[in-house]
Design an enzyme around this catalytic site. Structure first.
Site, PDB file in Angstrom:
ATOM      1  N   ALA A 154      45.673  28.423  34.481  1.00 27.71           N
ATOM      2  CA  ALA A 154      46.712  28.732  35.486  1.00 27.71           C
ATOM      3  C   ALA A 154      46.007  29.199  36.756  1.00 27.71           C
ATOM      4  O   ALA A 154      46.301  30.260  37.308  1.00 27.71           O
ATOM      5  CB  ALA A 154      47.710  29.755  34.969  1.00 27.71           C
ATOM      6  N   LEU A 155      45.075  28.378  37.187  1.00 24.19           N
ATOM      7  CA  LEU A 155      44.133  28.781  38.247  1.00 24.19           C
ATOM      8  C   LEU A 155      44.832  28.938  39.595  1.00 24.19           C
ATOM      9  O   LEU A 155      45.753  28.204  39.935  1.00 24.19           O
ATOM     10  CB  LEU A 155      43.009  27.749  38.361  1.00 24.19           C
ATOM     11  CG  LEU A 155      42.178  27.539  37.086  1.00 24.19           C
ATOM     12  CD1 LEU A 155      41.049  26.546  37.361  1.00 24.19           C
ATOM     13  CD2 LEU A 155      41.608  28.853  36.550  1.00 24.19           C
ATOM     14  N   ALA A 197      44.030  30.989  43.816  1.00 28.05           N
ATOM     15  CA  ALA A 197      42.970  31.229  44.808  1.00 28.05           C
ATOM     16  C   ALA A 197      42.002  32.344  44.375  1.00 28.05           C
ATOM     17  O   ALA A 197      40.858  32.371  44.834  1.00 28.05           O
ATOM     18  CB  ALA A 197      43.597  31.560  46.154  1.00 28.05           C
ATOM     19  N   HIS A 207      40.839  32.788  41.233  1.00 31.10           N
ATOM     20  CA  HIS A 207      39.846  32.067  40.435  1.00 31.10           C
ATOM     21  C   HIS A 207      38.964  31.207  41.346  1.00 31.10           C
ATOM     22  O   HIS A 207      37.746  31.131  41.171  1.00 31.10           O
ATOM     23  CB  HIS A 207      40.522  31.140  39.424  1.00 31.10           C
ATOM     24  CG  HIS A 207      41.408  31.825  38.436  1.00 31.10           C
ATOM     25  ND1 HIS A 207      42.786  31.719  38.469  1.00 31.10           N
ATOM     26  CD2 HIS A 207      41.129  32.619  37.372  1.00 31.10           C
ATOM     27  CE1 HIS A 207      43.305  32.407  37.471  1.00 31.10           C
ATOM     28  NE2 HIS A 207      42.333  32.968  36.788  1.00 31.10           N
ATOM     29  N   GLU A 214      37.009  41.534  40.358  1.00 29.66           N
ATOM     30  CA  GLU A 214      37.228  42.987  40.306  1.00 29.66           C
ATOM     31  C   GLU A 214      38.690  43.344  40.077  1.00 29.66           C
ATOM     32  O   GLU A 214      39.018  44.507  39.894  1.00 29.66           O
ATOM     33  CB  GLU A 214      36.727  43.634  41.602  1.00 29.66           C
ATOM     34  CG  GLU A 214      35.214  43.656  41.658  1.00 29.66           C
ATOM     35  CD  GLU A 214      34.678  44.455  42.822  1.00 29.66           C
ATOM     36  OE1 GLU A 214      35.367  44.558  43.851  1.00 29.66           O
ATOM     37  OE2 GLU A 214      33.551  44.960  42.696  1.00 29.66           O
ATOM     38  N   ASP A 233      40.183  42.673  37.448  1.00 28.72           N
ATOM     39  CA  ASP A 233      40.068  43.232  36.094  1.00 28.72           C
ATOM     40  C   ASP A 233      38.865  44.165  36.097  1.00 28.72           C
ATOM     41  O   ASP A 233      37.830  43.878  35.491  1.00 28.72           O
ATOM     42  CB  ASP A 233      39.927  42.101  35.081  1.00 28.72           C
ATOM     43  CG  ASP A 233      41.140  41.195  35.086  1.00 28.72           C
ATOM     44  OD1 ASP A 233      42.127  41.531  34.436  1.00 28.72           O
ATOM     45  OD2 ASP A 233      41.122  40.166  35.800  1.00 28.72           O
ATOM     46  N   VAL A 251      41.272  38.922  45.338  1.00 27.57           N
ATOM     47  CA  VAL A 251      41.960  38.076  46.317  1.00 27.57           C
ATOM     48  C   VAL A 251      43.446  38.403  46.253  1.00 27.57           C
ATOM     49  O   VAL A 251      44.015  38.493  45.149  1.00 27.57           O
ATOM     50  CB  VAL A 251      41.723  36.574  46.022  1.00 27.57           C
ATOM     51  CG1 VAL A 251      42.506  35.701  47.000  1.00 27.57           C
ATOM     52  CG2 VAL A 251      40.238  36.249  46.088  1.00 27.57           C
ATOM     53  N   LEU A 307      46.558  38.433  43.463  1.00 29.67           N
ATOM     54  CA  LEU A 307      46.875  37.170  42.800  1.00 29.67           C
ATOM     55  C   LEU A 307      46.660  37.309  41.303  1.00 29.67           C
ATOM     56  O   LEU A 307      45.695  37.935  40.866  1.00 29.67           O
ATOM     57  CB  LEU A 307      45.979  36.044  43.329  1.00 29.67           C
ATOM     58  CG  LEU A 307      46.199  35.588  44.761  1.00 29.67           C
ATOM     59  CD1 LEU A 307      45.317  34.381  45.061  1.00 29.67           C
ATOM     60  CD2 LEU A 307      47.646  35.225  45.007  1.00 29.67           C
ATOM     61  N   SER A 308      47.571  36.734  40.539  1.00 29.02           N
ATOM     62  CA  SER A 308      47.468  36.781  39.077  1.00 29.02           C
ATOM     63  C   SER A 308      48.236  35.607  38.505  1.00 29.02           C
ATOM     64  O   SER A 308      49.282  35.214  39.056  1.00 29.02           O
ATOM     65  CB  SER A 308      48.085  38.086  38.562  1.00 29.02           C
ATOM     66  OG  SER A 308      48.325  37.990  37.170  1.00 29.02           O
TER      67      SER A 308
HETATM   68  P1  AMP Z   1      42.003  35.280  33.966  1.00 32.96           P
HETATM   69  O1  AMP Z   1      42.227  33.816  34.005  1.00 32.96           O
HETATM   70  O2  AMP Z   1      43.195  36.097  34.385  1.00 32.96           O
HETATM   71  O3  AMP Z   1      41.385  35.739  32.671  1.00 32.96           O
HETATM   72  O4  AMP Z   1      40.923  35.572  35.084  1.00 32.96           O
HETATM   73  C1  AMP Z   1      39.677  34.917  35.084  1.00 32.96           C
HETATM   74  C2  AMP Z   1      38.779  35.583  36.074  1.00 32.96           C
HETATM   75  O5  AMP Z   1      39.352  35.509  37.376  1.00 32.96           O
HETATM   76  C3  AMP Z   1      38.587  37.081  35.760  1.00 32.96           C
HETATM   77  O6  AMP Z   1      37.241  37.444  36.004  1.00 32.96           O
HETATM   78  C4  AMP Z   1      39.525  37.738  36.743  1.00 32.96           C
HETATM   79  O7  AMP Z   1      39.134  39.054  37.092  1.00 32.96           O
HETATM   80  C5  AMP Z   1      39.413  36.805  37.935  1.00 32.96           C
HETATM   81  N1  AMP Z   1      40.589  36.963  38.794  1.00 32.96           N
HETATM   82  C6  AMP Z   1      41.892  36.833  38.452  1.00 32.96           C
HETATM   83  N2  AMP Z   1      42.683  37.124  39.496  1.00 32.96           N
HETATM   84  C7  AMP Z   1      41.863  37.448  40.528  1.00 32.96           C
HETATM   85  C8  AMP Z   1      42.077  37.850  41.882  1.00 32.96           C
HETATM   86  N3  AMP Z   1      43.292  37.997  42.387  1.00 32.96           N
HETATM   87  N4  AMP Z   1      40.995  38.104  42.641  1.00 32.96           N
HETATM   88  C9  AMP Z   1      39.738  37.980  42.135  1.00 32.96           C
HETATM   89  N5  AMP Z   1      39.477  37.610  40.874  1.00 32.96           N
HETATM   90  C10 AMP Z   1      40.524  37.338  40.082  1.00 32.96           C
END
Ligand code: AMP
Length: 291
Positions: free
Chosen positions: A33-34, A36, A38, A155, A157, A183, A191-192
């Site tokens: 679910a990539l 900006a 990621h 960061e 997480d 970001v 972003l999430s």
């Molecule tokens: P996830 O897919 O949520 O497990 O995230 C994968 C990686 O992307 C992890 O290292 C997260 O910390 C990073 N990530 C997710 N959202 C953001 C964001 N808004 N800004 C920077 N890194 C992110």
């Protein structure tokens, strides 16, 4: 050029040739679910390495809530498009999207136990029992499958990075951890992938989380740490539809809660908030002092 592989054997075959040619490898672990956020990690890895592996894997062992796992967004086709777009400006660089099945990553149950107190016990560790054990299980497997020179983590997480640093020291993985800044949307919301689960109304109120965190940096200049902590909690809880699960102001390395601003040179506030009627769990953090 971008390749999509689904098995560990194919991933290793691709990387073997690259290693023989002395190419450096960057790893960006994701659950897909990539967005900006990621993309910023992938961009940095592409800039710093010859080959970048982006893993796309919703890791069941890090979900303590089955419902959360079931509703986690899965969008492989769009993810590949986003990666193709990011890669476009990097001529001569290679990108491998590694999207394995659960059986491929866990041919048998992973019984390994990782324990890195206090980093994995506080905050997320307390509210999501077993979460960081699952994170360490999958990240250590990805490190062993990929053998990267560098691994990139966001960061957003913040606690995850502290736990993974401990695991890298403990397991002696020969690689560099590269933290990347959060970001945010234009209005400040971090972003999430989970933001996709918010209704338009929930999306509107979610902005109050980052707003309160940013405002608290100013508030902190004339208030104690305890007052600032309470102010953030009260400000967010005053918004209908938002409920703070925890807000801790911690030492950025140990993640232990602080009592006074002067107790550390590296001070970070970490928050988790439930947003909406069928609550979406949102996390964010803010630095008060960086070293
Ligand atoms: P996830 O897919 O949520 O497990 O995230 C994968 C990686 O992307 C992890 O290292 C997260 O910390 C990073 N990530 C997710 N959202 C953001 C964001 N808004 N800004 C920077 N890194 C992110």
């Amino acid at each position: 050029m971008m390749k999509v592989v689904h098995t560990v054997a194919d991933l290793k075959a691709e990387l073997k040739a690259q290693r023989l040619a002395n190419k450096s490898v960057g790893l960006v672990p994701t659950m897909g679910a990539l967005h900006a956020g990621h993309a910023s990690l992938v961009t940095r890895s592409l800039a710093e390495n010859d080959v970048t592996v982006v893993s796309i894997f919703v890791n069941p062992t890090q979900f303590n809530d089955k419902n959360d796992l079931a509703k986690y967004p899965r969008t492989l086709e769009n993810d590949c498009k986003l990666l193709e777009n990011v890669l476009e400006i990097f001529v001569k660089k290679e990108l491998i999207a590694f999207a394995p099945t659960v059986e491929e990553v866990y041919p048998e149950p992973d019984t390994r136990q990782f324990s890195y107190p206090p980093t994995d016990e506080v905050m997320e560790g307390g509210f999501r029992p077993g979460h960081f054990n699952g994170v360490c299980q999958v990240v250590s497997k990805l490190f062993m499958m990929t053998e990267p020179d560098r691994a990139y983590f966001g960061e957003k997480d913040f606690q995850q990075i502290a736990v993974i640093r401990r695991m890298v020291d403990d397991q002696k993985f020969p690689l560099q951890i590269c933290p990347c800044p959060i970001v945010r949307e234009e209005d400040g919301l971090a972003l999430s992938s989970r933001n996709a689960l918010l209704s338009p109304d929930e999306r509107k109120i979610a902005v109050s989380i980052s707003q309160a965190l940013f405002a608290s940096q100013h508030y902190a200049k004339s208030h104690t740490l305890k007052e600032t902590k309470q102010w953030v909690i009260d400000t967010i809880n005053a918004v209908e539809g938002l409920e703070v699960q925890y807000y801790e102001i911690v030492d950025g390395n140990s993640l232990l809660s602080l009592n006074e601003w002067d107790d550390s040179d590296y001070v970070v506030g970490c928050i988790t908030v439930f947003c909406g009627a069928i609550p979406v769990r949102l996390i964010d953090n803010i630095k008060y002092k960086s070293c």
